[in-house]
Design a protein around this motif. Sequence first.
Motif, short mmCIF file in Angstrom:
data_model
loop_
_atom_site.label_atom_id
_atom_site.label_comp_id
_atom_site.label_asym_id
_atom_site.label_seq_id
_atom_site.Cartn_x
_atom_site.Cartn_y
_atom_site.Cartn_z
N GLY A 1 -4.62 -2.60 2.19
CA GLY A 1 -5.31 -3.91 2.00
C GLY A 1 -6.83 -3.74 1.77
N ARG A 2 -7.17 -2.56 1.77
CA ARG A 2 -8.82 -1.85 1.32
C ARG A 2 -8.88 -1.16 -0.01
N ALA A 3 -8.05 -0.20 -0.34
CA ALA A 3 -8.01 0.63 -1.19
C ALA A 3 -6.64 1.07 -2.12
N LEU A 4 -6.61 1.47 -3.19
CA LEU A 4 -5.58 1.76 -4.00
C LEU A 4 -5.67 3.39 -3.68
N VAL A 5 -4.78 4.07 -3.52
CA VAL A 5 -4.91 5.71 -3.73
C VAL A 5 -4.13 6.18 -4.73
N VAL A 6 -4.83 6.66 -5.64
CA VAL A 6 -4.09 7.16 -6.79
C VAL A 6 -3.80 8.53 -6.74
N VAL A 7 -2.52 9.18 -6.88
CA VAL A 7 -2.40 10.60 -6.89
C VAL A 7 -2.14 11.04 -8.40
N ASP A 8 -3.04 11.86 -8.86
CA ASP A 8 -2.98 12.55 -10.33
C ASP A 8 -1.87 13.79 -10.19
N SER B 1 7.79 1.61 -1.30
CA SER B 1 7.63 1.25 -0.02
C SER B 1 5.96 1.26 0.29
N THR B 2 5.25 1.51 -0.65
CA THR B 2 3.76 1.46 -0.47
C THR B 2 2.92 0.80 -1.56
N PRO B 3 2.59 -0.17 -1.59
CA PRO B 3 2.00 -1.05 -2.67
C PRO B 3 0.79 -0.50 -2.83
N ASN B 4 -0.17 0.09 -2.03
CA ASN B 4 -1.39 0.51 -2.32
C ASN B 4 -1.35 2.00 -2.70
N LEU B 5 -0.12 2.43 -3.24
CA LEU B 5 -0.20 3.95 -3.91
C LEU B 5 0.16 3.94 -5.36
N ALA B 6 -0.33 4.70 -6.00
CA ALA B 6 -0.12 4.79 -7.46
C ALA B 6 0.01 6.44 -8.17
N VAL B 7 0.68 6.59 -8.81
CA VAL B 7 0.78 8.00 -9.26
C VAL B 7 0.87 8.27 -10.84
N LEU B 8 -0.13 9.09 -11.15
CA LEU B 8 -0.21 9.41 -12.75
C LEU B 8 0.72 10.61 -13.08
N ARG B 9 1.32 10.53 -14.09
CA ARG B 9 2.06 11.62 -14.69
C ARG B 9 1.84 11.63 -16.16
N THR B 10 2.31 12.75 -16.65
CA THR B 10 1.98 13.15 -18.32
C THR B 10 3.08 14.05 -18.92
N LEU B 11 2.80 13.95 -20.11
CA LEU B 11 3.67 14.81 -20.97
C LEU B 11 2.88 16.15 -21.47
N SER B 12 1.59 15.91 -20.92
CA SER B 12 0.71 17.02 -21.79
C SER B 12 0.85 18.31 -21.15
N LYS B 13 1.31 18.59 -20.30
CA LYS B 13 1.09 19.81 -19.41
C LYS B 13 2.82 20.54 -19.49
#
Length: 360
Positions: A179-186, A204-216
């Motif tokens: 309810g206060r901040a979005l946690v983004v895991v790169d 199950s955690t609406p304020n969690l986001a994850v970054l993924r990439t095909l670059s590495k």
Amino acid sequence: MSGVLDLVREDLRDFVGYRSARGERLRGEVWLNANEPAWASAADGNGACRRYPEPQPPALVDALASLYGCDGSQLLVGRGSDEAIDLLVRALCVPGRDAVLVTPPVFGMYAVSARLQGAPLVEVPLFEDDGRFTVDLDAVAEAALARGVRVVFLCSPSNPTGGAIAPDDVLRLAARLRGRALVVVDEAYVEFSDAPSAVSLVASTPNLAVLRTLSKAHALAAARIGALIADPALIAVLRRCQAPYPVPAPCAELALSALSPAPLAKTATRVASARQERERLRDGLATLPGVVRVYPSQGNFLLVRFRDADAAFGGLLAAGIVVRDQRGAPQLQDALRITVGTPAQNDRLLSVLRALEVAA
């Protein structure tokens, strides 16, 4: 309404955005709605690039969702991870009010996006303990709650320090900041890590986001294909904020080819080899007298402190070997970041550094 929408800027929660011709989902045989030319480019013999691409190519969305273990409604495809970082900051942070939190030394694009948005930047530095860098998640939570932070960026495995954060610790932080901040895991380097991905926690955690990439791990840095996995309501908002055609058709096709079974199997084999080579390179560097410390790494790189980082950097460059100079980063005034190369490349690097020691 999903609770995560409370974190979105008030003026963007029902923002319609630009409706591109390709986004209208119309069907037909003669396409005269997008002002595309009726002929192919002279440089594009089969005319594959004459028409605008799908804003979110369905086949690519499905392939990435399958790869990462999420639903397609949770996934946004963009130009590498950088576009998603920028979209998150722009969509969630009111300039001058909502802050972005980072944990330096860390990937610099989080701070760049905050600066461009006029979002205050809050820094909670990593601390060095027992020969490794660690993030103080209690300090992160306290700073986020006290200073109006709207987006918290965690890099795991962290660039350039190489440390990873356990998903359970991420989950506890997200719970404190609900309810206060979005946690983004790169997770740009997670394929090289022992730590599991946090993607499974997103549902199950609406304020969690994850970054993924095909670059590495997938070796497609030039294709610029990245993904954000988050609550579907947030993904829908970001799609409306995104540029009309973010995924070039040739890049989408290349990515789809890379995500077919045979290339995926080869990628897995190469990642396993890179992990082994990382440890061999780490052992080799640790034996050099001029090396002060080689940090353990969960990525495809090693952070190394030198007695004379200037001589090491210059000597490697003179020998045609380019590494990343980290001396301008906080706490890393004597450090270089070295990507794990092929066995032959790594042997050459070690040989050059040994020769520099002899010359000194």
